[in-house]
Design a protein around this motif. Structure first.
Motif, mmCIF file in Angstrom:
data_model
loop_
_atom_site.group_PDB
_atom_site.id
_atom_site.type_symbol
_atom_site.label_atom_id
_atom_site.label_comp_id
_atom_site.label_asym_id
_atom_site.label_seq_id
_atom_site.Cartn_x
_atom_site.Cartn_y
_atom_site.Cartn_z
ATOM 1 N N VAL A 1 0.832 -1.199 0.000
ATOM 2 C CA VAL A 1 0.000 0.000 0.000
ATOM 3 C C VAL A 1 0.869 1.253 0.000
ATOM 4 C CG1 VAL A 1 -1.845 1.235 1.173
ATOM 5 C CG2 VAL A 1 -1.755 -1.267 1.316
ATOM 6 N N LEU A 2 0.766 2.017 -1.088
ATOM 7 C CA LEU A 2 1.376 3.340 -1.144
ATOM 8 C C LEU A 2 0.370 4.299 -0.527
ATOM 9 C CD1 LEU A 2 3.554 5.354 -2.072
ATOM 10 C CD2 LEU A 2 2.312 5.496 -4.256
ATOM 11 N N ALA A 3 0.655 4.756 0.676
ATOM 12 C CA ALA A 3 -0.263 5.631 1.412
ATOM 13 C C ALA A 3 0.287 7.050 1.410
ATOM 14 C CB ALA A 3 -0.432 5.122 2.846
ATOM 15 N N ILE A 4 -0.553 7.993 1.004
ATOM 16 C CA ILE A 4 -0.171 9.400 0.911
ATOM 17 C C ILE A 4 -1.083 10.211 1.828
ATOM 18 C CG2 ILE A 4 0.173 11.384 -0.618
ATOM 19 C CD1 ILE A 4 1.926 9.058 -1.449
ATOM 20 N N VAL B 80 4.570 10.489 2.300
ATOM 21 C CA VAL B 80 4.496 9.064 2.015
ATOM 22 C C VAL B 80 4.657 8.327 3.341
ATOM 23 C CG1 VAL B 80 5.510 7.145 0.733
ATOM 24 C CG2 VAL B 80 5.473 9.437 -0.279
ATOM 25 N N VAL B 81 3.752 7.410 3.606
ATOM 26 C CA VAL B 81 3.791 6.626 4.840
ATOM 27 C C VAL B 81 4.599 5.365 4.557
ATOM 28 C CG1 VAL B 81 2.445 5.471 6.623
ATOM 29 C CG2 VAL B 81 1.504 7.495 5.464
ATOM 30 N N LEU B 82 5.755 5.266 5.193
ATOM 31 C CA LEU B 82 6.633 4.107 5.017
ATOM 32 C C LEU B 82 6.833 3.409 6.346
ATOM 33 C CD1 LEU B 82 9.338 5.709 2.691
ATOM 34 C CD2 LEU B 82 7.426 4.224 2.029
ATOM 35 N N ILE B 83 7.233 2.161 6.260
ATOM 36 C CA ILE B 83 7.536 1.409 7.471
ATOM 37 C C ILE B 83 8.974 0.918 7.414
ATOM 38 C CG2 ILE B 83 5.137 0.736 7.855
ATOM 39 C CD1 ILE B 83 5.988 -2.105 6.848
ATOM 40 N N GLU B 84 9.503 0.625 8.571
ATOM 41 C CA GLU B 84 10.845 0.065 8.699
ATOM 42 C C GLU B 84 10.754 -1.119 9.636
ATOM 43 O OE1 GLU B 84 14.974 1.308 10.983
ATOM 44 O OE2 GLU B 84 13.778 2.899 10.061
ATOM 45 N N GLN B 85 11.310 -2.242 9.186
ATOM 46 C CA GLN B 85 11.374 -3.400 10.066
ATOM 47 C C GLN B 85 12.564 -4.273 9.688
ATOM 48 O OE1 GLN B 85 7.981 -6.106 9.792
ATOM 49 N NE2 GLN B 85 7.475 -5.270 7.796
ATOM 50 N N PHE B 86 13.097 -4.955 10.703
ATOM 51 C CA PHE B 86 14.210 -5.864 10.472
ATOM 52 C C PHE B 86 13.681 -7.088 9.741
ATOM 53 C CE2 PHE B 86 17.082 -9.323 11.486
ATOM 54 C CZ PHE B 86 18.315 -8.739 11.234
ATOM 55 N N ILE C 48 13.282 -0.543 4.509
ATOM 56 C CA ILE C 48 12.259 0.484 4.361
ATOM 57 C C ILE C 48 11.275 -0.031 3.310
ATOM 58 C CG2 ILE C 48 11.766 2.866 3.680
ATOM 59 C CD1 ILE C 48 13.355 2.700 6.280
ATOM 60 N N GLU C 49 9.984 -0.027 3.649
ATOM 61 C CA GLU C 49 8.976 -0.624 2.784
ATOM 62 C C GLU C 49 7.693 0.210 2.801
ATOM 63 O OE1 GLU C 49 8.234 -4.789 3.889
ATOM 64 O OE2 GLU C 49 10.016 -4.690 5.137
ATOM 65 N N ILE C 50 6.813 -0.087 1.853
ATOM 66 C CA ILE C 50 5.437 0.371 1.974
ATOM 67 C C ILE C 50 4.729 -0.650 2.863
ATOM 68 C CG2 ILE C 50 5.328 1.683 -0.188
ATOM 69 C CD1 ILE C 50 4.040 -0.726 -1.545
ATOM 70 N N PRO C 51 3.670 -0.257 3.559
ATOM 71 C CA PRO C 51 2.922 -1.237 4.352
ATOM 72 C C PRO C 51 2.474 -2.389 3.452
ATOM 73 C CG PRO C 51 2.204 0.989 4.840
ATOM 74 C CD PRO C 51 3.117 1.088 3.665
ATOM 75 N N ALA C 52 2.561 -3.607 3.965
ATOM 76 C CA ALA C 52 2.293 -4.775 3.132
ATOM 77 C C ALA C 52 1.902 -5.970 3.993
ATOM 78 C CB ALA C 52 3.529 -5.108 2.304
ATOM 79 N N GLU D 120 7.749 -5.535 14.944
ATOM 80 C CA GLU D 120 8.310 -4.313 15.533
ATOM 81 C C GLU D 120 8.517 -3.330 14.395
ATOM 82 O OE1 GLU D 120 11.721 -5.110 17.960
ATOM 83 O OE2 GLU D 120 10.732 -6.778 18.970
ATOM 84 N N ILE D 121 7.445 -2.632 14.047
ATOM 85 C CA ILE D 121 7.445 -1.761 12.881
ATOM 86 C C ILE D 121 7.580 -0.307 13.307
ATOM 87 C CG2 ILE D 121 5.998 -0.922 10.984
ATOM 88 C CD1 ILE D 121 4.845 -3.771 10.807
ATOM 89 N N LYS D 122 8.531 0.383 12.679
ATOM 90 C CA LYS D 122 8.673 1.828 12.858
ATOM 91 C C LYS D 122 7.962 2.506 11.690
ATOM 92 C CE LYS D 122 13.263 1.486 14.908
ATOM 93 N NZ LYS D 122 14.689 1.820 14.719
ATOM 94 N N ILE D 123 7.273 3.583 11.973
ATOM 95 C CA ILE D 123 6.531 4.323 10.951
ATOM 96 C C ILE D 123 7.285 5.600 10.612
ATOM 97 C CG2 ILE D 123 4.323 5.448 10.421
ATOM 98 C CD1 ILE D 123 3.243 3.625 12.850
ATOM 99 N N HIS D 124 7.397 5.862 9.317
ATOM 100 C CA HIS D 124 8.048 7.080 8.831
ATOM 101 C C HIS D 124 7.077 7.849 7.943
ATOM 102 C CE1 HIS D 124 12.033 5.801 10.184
ATOM 103 N NE2 HIS D 124 11.768 4.612 9.666
ATOM 104 N N LEU D 125 6.923 9.135 8.206
ATOM 105 C CA LEU D 125 6.168 10.034 7.335
ATOM 106 C C LEU D 125 7.186 10.913 6.625
ATOM 107 C CD1 LEU D 125 3.300 11.105 9.762
ATOM 108 C CD2 LEU D 125 3.281 9.282 8.055
#
Length: 170
Positions: free
Chosen positions: A33-36, A42-48, A57-61, A132-137
Motif C-alpha cells: 500500500v502506497l499511502a499518501i 508518504v507513509v513508510l515502514i521500517e522493520q528488520f 524500508i517498505e510500503i505497508p504490506a 516491531e514496525i517503525k513508521i516514517h512520514l
C-alpha cells in the motif's frame, strides 16, 4: 505434476519438471500500500527482515488470507487492514495500481499494489504480534533524498516503493 520437496506452515519448496520454486501454503497473494497523507507525505515502514539481515524500508504490506481469521478476505480489505495494523492509518479511498508476479522465477505469489488516500490516523500502528514496525512520514518532495540517506546508513529499500510511485504517476 507438482512434487513437494519441503513444507512448513509458512513456506514450501516444490518442483515441476526440472524447476524448483517456493510457494506459501497459506497464501497466494500479497498486498502493498502506497499511502499518501493529506500533507503529501508518504507513509513508510521500517522493520528488520531476517532473510536480508538488516532493516528494510517498505510500503505497508502483508499476505492475503494467511491467518485463519482472515481466510477468504477480499484483497482490497487486506490492504485496508494491513495499512491500519502497521501504520494506524485508515484509508478513506483505496485503488488498485497494479497486480504482478512477485518474483516469477522463484514464487507463484502475485503482489497487488494499492494507492491509499484520504487517510485518518486511528491507531498507533506498529504491527501485530511480534512485529516491531517503525513508521516514517516522509514529505514526497524529499523522498528520494531520504531513501538514499537510509541506504547510506545500511538499510535496504524495497523496490515496491518506486514501483508504486511510478504506477500512481507520482
Amino acid at each position: 505434476m507438482t512434487e513437494t520437496l519441503f513444507e512448513t506452515r509458512w513456506l514450501g519448496v516444490y518442483r515441476i519438471g526440472r524447476w524448483d520454486f517456493v510457494r506459501r501454503p497459506n497464501a497466494e497473494s500479497s498486498v502493498g500500500v502506497l499511502a499518501i497523507t493529506r500533507e503529501d507525505e508518504v507513509v513508510l515502514i521500517e522493520q528488520f527482515r531476517v532473510p536480508v539481515q538488516r532493516p528494510v524500508i517498505e510500503i505497508p504490506a502483508g499476505l492475503v488470507g494467511d491467518e485463519d481469521e482472515h481466510r477468504g478476505e477480499a484483497i482490497a480489505a487486506t490492504a485496508h487492514r494491513e495499512l491500519l495494523e502497521e501504520t494506524g492509518y485508515y484509508a478513506g479511498k483505496i485503488e488498485t495500481l497494479i497486480v504482478s508476479p512477485t518474483s516469477a522465477g522463484l514464487t507463484s505469489e502475485f503482489t497487488h499494489l494499492f494507492l491509499a488516500t484520504d487517510l485518518d490516523k486511528r491507531e498507533a500502528g506498529g504491527g501485530v504480534g511480534e512485529e516491531e514496525i517503525k513508521i516514517h512520514l516522509v514529505p514526497r518532495a524529499e523522498l528520494r533524498t531520504w531513501l538514499r540517506q537510509k541506504e547510506d546508513e545500511g538499510l535496504a529499500v524495497d523496490f515496491k516503493i518506486h514501483a508504486a510511485l511510478w504506477c500512481a504517476g507520482l
